[in-house]
Motif scaffolding. Structure first.
Motif, short mmCIF file in Angstrom:
data_model
loop_
_atom_site.label_atom_id
_atom_site.label_comp_id
_atom_site.label_asym_id
_atom_site.label_seq_id
_atom_site.Cartn_x
_atom_site.Cartn_y
_atom_site.Cartn_z
N ALA A 284 0.84 -1.20 0.00
CA ALA A 284 0.00 0.00 0.00
C ALA A 284 0.88 1.24 0.00
CB ALA A 284 -0.92 0.02 1.21
N ILE A 285 0.39 2.29 -0.63
CA ILE A 285 1.08 3.58 -0.59
C ILE A 285 0.04 4.66 -0.31
CG2 ILE A 285 2.39 5.29 -1.90
CD1 ILE A 285 3.76 3.04 -3.36
N GLY A 286 0.28 5.40 0.77
CA GLY A 286 -0.59 6.51 1.13
C GLY A 286 0.20 7.80 1.19
N TYR A 287 -0.49 8.90 1.39
CA TYR A 287 0.18 10.20 1.40
C TYR A 287 -0.73 11.23 2.04
CZ TYR A 287 -2.82 10.51 -2.75
OH TYR A 287 -3.89 10.48 -3.60
N ASP A 288 -0.11 12.31 2.55
CA ASP A 288 -0.88 13.36 3.22
C ASP A 288 -1.25 14.48 2.25
OD1 ASP A 288 1.36 15.02 3.00
OD2 ASP A 288 1.93 14.84 5.10
N ALA A 289 -1.72 15.61 2.80
CA ALA A 289 -2.33 16.66 1.98
C ALA A 289 -1.32 17.68 1.45
CB ALA A 289 -3.41 17.38 2.81
N VAL B 168 0.71 -2.50 -6.39
CA VAL B 168 0.57 -1.39 -5.45
C VAL B 168 -0.89 -1.04 -5.27
CG1 VAL B 168 1.00 1.08 -5.11
CG2 VAL B 168 2.85 -0.41 -5.90
N VAL B 169 -1.30 -0.88 -4.01
CA VAL B 169 -2.61 -0.33 -3.66
C VAL B 169 -2.37 1.12 -3.28
CG1 VAL B 169 -4.56 -0.45 -2.07
CG2 VAL B 169 -3.46 -2.57 -2.86
N LEU B 170 -2.73 2.03 -4.16
CA LEU B 170 -2.47 3.46 -3.97
C LEU B 170 -3.74 4.16 -3.50
CD1 LEU B 170 -0.61 5.98 -4.37
CD2 LEU B 170 -1.49 6.09 -6.71
N SER B 171 -3.65 4.89 -2.41
CA SER B 171 -4.81 5.63 -1.94
C SER B 171 -5.29 6.61 -3.01
CB SER B 171 -4.47 6.40 -0.66
OG SER B 171 -5.58 7.15 -0.22
N ALA B 172 -6.59 6.62 -3.23
CA ALA B 172 -7.15 7.48 -4.27
C ALA B 172 -7.02 8.96 -3.93
CB ALA B 172 -8.61 7.11 -4.52
N ARG B 173 -6.90 9.28 -2.65
CA ARG B 173 -6.71 10.66 -2.21
C ARG B 173 -5.82 10.65 -0.98
NH1 ARG B 173 -10.86 13.16 2.05
NH2 ARG B 173 -8.80 13.47 2.99
N ASP B 174 -5.39 11.85 -0.55
CA ASP B 174 -4.61 11.89 0.68
C ASP B 174 -5.44 11.30 1.81
OD1 ASP B 174 -5.61 14.51 2.46
OD2 ASP B 174 -6.00 14.71 0.32
N THR C 84 1.30 -3.84 -10.95
CA THR C 84 0.26 -2.90 -11.37
C THR C 84 -0.09 -1.98 -10.22
OG1 THR C 84 -1.51 -4.42 -10.71
CG2 THR C 84 -0.71 -4.57 -12.99
N VAL C 85 -0.74 -0.88 -10.54
CA VAL C 85 -1.20 0.08 -9.53
C VAL C 85 -2.72 0.12 -9.55
CG1 VAL C 85 -1.18 2.48 -8.75
CG2 VAL C 85 0.87 1.49 -9.77
N GLU C 86 -3.31 -0.03 -8.37
CA GLU C 86 -4.76 0.07 -8.21
C GLU C 86 -5.06 1.23 -7.27
OE1 GLU C 86 -8.61 -2.54 -6.60
OE2 GLU C 86 -6.55 -3.19 -6.16
N ALA C 87 -5.76 2.25 -7.77
CA ALA C 87 -6.16 3.38 -6.93
C ALA C 87 -7.43 2.99 -6.16
CB ALA C 87 -6.42 4.61 -7.77
N VAL C 88 -7.38 3.09 -4.85
CA VAL C 88 -8.45 2.57 -4.00
C VAL C 88 -8.88 3.62 -2.98
CG1 VAL C 88 -9.09 0.77 -2.34
CG2 VAL C 88 -7.58 0.22 -4.26
N ASP C 89 -10.18 3.74 -2.76
CA ASP C 89 -10.71 4.55 -1.66
C ASP C 89 -10.62 3.70 -0.40
OD1 ASP C 89 -12.14 5.97 0.21
OD2 ASP C 89 -13.88 6.32 -1.06
#
Length: 464
Positions: free
Chosen positions: A44-49, A71-77, A145-150
Motif C-alpha cells: 500500500a502507498i498513502g500520502y498526506d495533503a 501497489v494499492v495506492l490511496s485514491a486521495r490523501d 500494477t497500480v490500483e487506486a483505491v478509496d
C-alpha cells in the motif's frame, strides 16, 4: 544517500533535501528488503495533503511496480492509520506513507509500515537503510500494477465494529452529541468528521478544506493553533471538540471546562472508561503521566513503561495483550484495533466516552481520587550530531536532588528520568524528529513543574 536519515518515525526533511531521486532510493530499499524477506503480496502507498505528497507517492509506486510488486495506492490523501488498517485487512506486505505529520509545509517525509500494521522496529528500518540504492527495474513483463483505491469505508466500518465490541450500544448515545471537528486542513478531513457523523453526532467542520500550506499554521494540534476550536466549544456551540494533526494519527480533545485537555489526562480518562467494559494492562511511554498507573492500581491492573516512540508502545501491547497504549503527544490505540496510533478511531472513542460521562467530570473525579497531576515540557536546541555526547555527559552530572527534592531512582530506558521522593519526576531525552533535547517534568502543581523544568533545562544547556 548520506542525506537520508531514519529517525523515530521514518525520514523527514525539508524539500531541499527531500527530493524525488532520494525518495526513489527509499522505495528501492523497501522493495529490496521485502523481496529478500520473501514477501510477494501487494504494497500500500498513502500520502498526506501536502502539495508534493501525491507526486512522491507516485514515484514510490513506479519503483515498487518496477520491482514486481502490485501497489494499492490511496485514491486521495488519507490518514496514516487508515493505511495501516489497509495492510492488515488486505494482508499486504506493508506500506509506505508520504507524510511529514505535524511539520510545516516546507517539510515532507516517508515512513514504512510492516505487514502487521504496527510501526517498524529499528531492526527493520536499519535493514532498509542498509539497502538504499538507485532504483533497479525488472523486465517489463514482470512489473506490477497500480490500483487506486478509496481506503475510507473499510476503516470506518472496522472502527464502528470495534466501538460496538468495546461498548455495546455506545453509538446510540453519540447521536445526542454535537462535535466541532478541526482537520487543520490535513488528511483527517472527510475521515474523522464523517466517521463521527455516521455515528449520529451533529458535526460542525472547521478547516476541513484541503490546503497544502495548512492555512499558514503547522498542522500541530497545540493550544496556540486551535483557538477557534477552543472558543467554539467554550461558547457552548458544541459539546466536544476534536482536532487531528496533519496525517491524523494523533488527536487533541477540547472540552467545555478545560479547553484543550492535556493528553495525559485524556489517556487516564480513556483507560478508566475502557476498564468499565474490559480488563487489561496499559502501555505508556516514559514521558507519559503516572496518573495512568494510579488508574491501573485502582483496578488491580498493571502498566508497562516503554521508551518514547509508538513502535515501542505497539510492541509492548502485543507482548502484554494490553487494553490500551498511548503517549503524551496524543497518540493512542486499543486492543483489537491496528497497533498504530489512530486519531480517527480514537476520536470516535472520545465521543462515546464523553456521551457516557462528560470528560471534564471524569477527569475531575480521577484527580480527586488519585491526586492532582500537572505535566509540561521544554526543548533545548542541540544538533543531532551532539545528542549522544550530551546524553553520555549527563550520566556524570545526575544531581542528588532537583528543586529541593531528593532523587530516589534513575530510569535510563530513554535518556535519564529522575524519580523524586515526592512522586514527581524529571526526564531528559533526545528528540527523534528535531534537533533538540526534550525536558519533561510531572508534579502536583504548575509551580513545582516550572521549578523542575528550570533546573532540568539549565542542567542540559550547560552540556550542549
Amino acid at each position: 544517500m548520506e542525506q537520508i536519515s531514519f529517525g523515530t518515525d521514518g525520514w523527514r526533511a525539508t524539500l531541499e533535501t527531500f527530493t524525488a531521486p532520494r525518495v526513489r532510493m527509499v522505495g528501492q530499499a523497501v522493495a529490496t528488503y521485502l523481496r529478500e524477506e520473501g514477501e510477494t503480496a501487494p504494497v500500500a502507498i498513502g500520502y498526506d495533503a501536502r502539495e508534493t505528497s501525491r507526486g512522491f507517492a507516485e514515484e514510490l509506486s513506479r519503483v515498487l511496480c518496477a520491482n514486481g510488486f502490485d501497489v494499492v495506492l490511496s485514491a486521495r490523501d488519507c490518514p496514516t492509520p487508515v493505511v495501516a488498517h489497509t495492510i492488515v485487512e488486505r494482508e499486504l506486505a506493508g506500506a509506505l506513507v508520504v507524510t511529514a505529520s505535524h511539520n510545516p509545509p516546507e517539510y515532507n517525509g516517508v515512513k514504512f509500515i510492516p505487514g502487521d500494521g504496527a510501526p517498524a522496529l529499528p531492526a527493520v528500518m536499519d535493514a532498509i537503510a542498509d539497502r538504499l540504492a538507485e532504483p533497479e527495474a525488472l523486465p517489463e513483463a514482470e512489473h506490477g500494477t497500480v490500483e487506486a483505491v478509496d481506503l475510507r469505508e473499510s476503516h470506518a466500518a472496522a472502527a464502528r465494529d470495534r466501538l460496538d465490541a468495546i461498548a455495546p450500544g455506545a453509538v446510540d448515545s453519540i447521536a445526542d452529541l454535537s462535535v466541532a471537528y478541526d482537520a487543520m486542513h490535513g488528511s483527517g478531513r472527510g475521515y474523522t468528521d464523517r466517521l463521527l457523523s455516521e455515528a449520529g453526532a451533529s458535526v460542525e467542520r472547521l478547516r476541513c478544506e484541503r490546503d497544502p500550506d495548512f492555512g499558514g499554521t503547522p498542522p500541530e494540534p497545540a493550544t496556540a493553533n486551535l483557538q477557534d476550536l477552543i472558543e467554539h466549544v467554550q461558547r457552548g456551540d458544541a459539546d466536544l471538540g476534536i482536532a487531528n494533526d496533519g496525517d491524523a494519527d494523533r488527536l487533541a480533545v477540547v472540552t467545555p471546562d478545560r479547553g484543550l485537555i492535556d493528553e495525559n489526562l485524556f489517556f487516564a480518562a480513556l483507560y478508566d472508561w475502557l476498564l468499565t467494559f474490559d480488563s487489561g494492562p496499559a502501555v505508556r511511554t516514559v514521558s507519559t503521566t503516572y496518573l495512568v498507573d494510579r488508574v491501573a492500581a485502582a483496578h488491580d491492573e498493571t502498566v508497562h513503561e516503554v521508551p518514547v516512540g509508538f513502535k515501542w508502545v505497539a510492541q509492548a501491547m502485543a507482548d502484554h495483550d494490553a487494553l490500551v497504549g498511548g503517549e503524551e503527544s496524543g497518540g493512542f490505540t486499543v486492543r483489537g484495533h491496528v497497533r498504530e496510533k489512530d486519531g480517527v478511531f480514537v476520536a470516535l472513542l472520545a465521543a462515546a466516552m464523553h456521551a457516557a460521562e462528560p470528560i471534564d467530570d471524569r477527569v475531575n473525579r480521577l484527580l480527586e481520587e488519585h491526586g492532582t497531576v500537572v505535566q509540561d515540557k521544554r526543548s533545548v536546541d542541540c544538533p543531532d550530531a551532539e545528542k549522544a555526547r550530551v546524553i553520555e555527559a549527563l550520566a556524570d552530572e545526575i544531581p542528588q536532588s532537583v528543586a529541593g527534592e531528593p532523587v530516589e531512582d534513575v530510569n535510563t530506558a530513554d535518556g535519564f528520568k529522575l524519580l523524586l521522593t515526592d512522586g514527581s519526576w524529571l526526564l531528559v531525552r533526545p528528540s527523534g524528529t528535531e534537533p533538540v533535547l526534550r525536558v519533561y517534568a510531572e508534579a502536583s502543581d504548575d509551580e513545582r513543574v516550572d521549578a523542575l523544568l528550570d533546573e532540568g533545562t539549565d542542567l542540559v544547556a550547560r552540556l550542549v
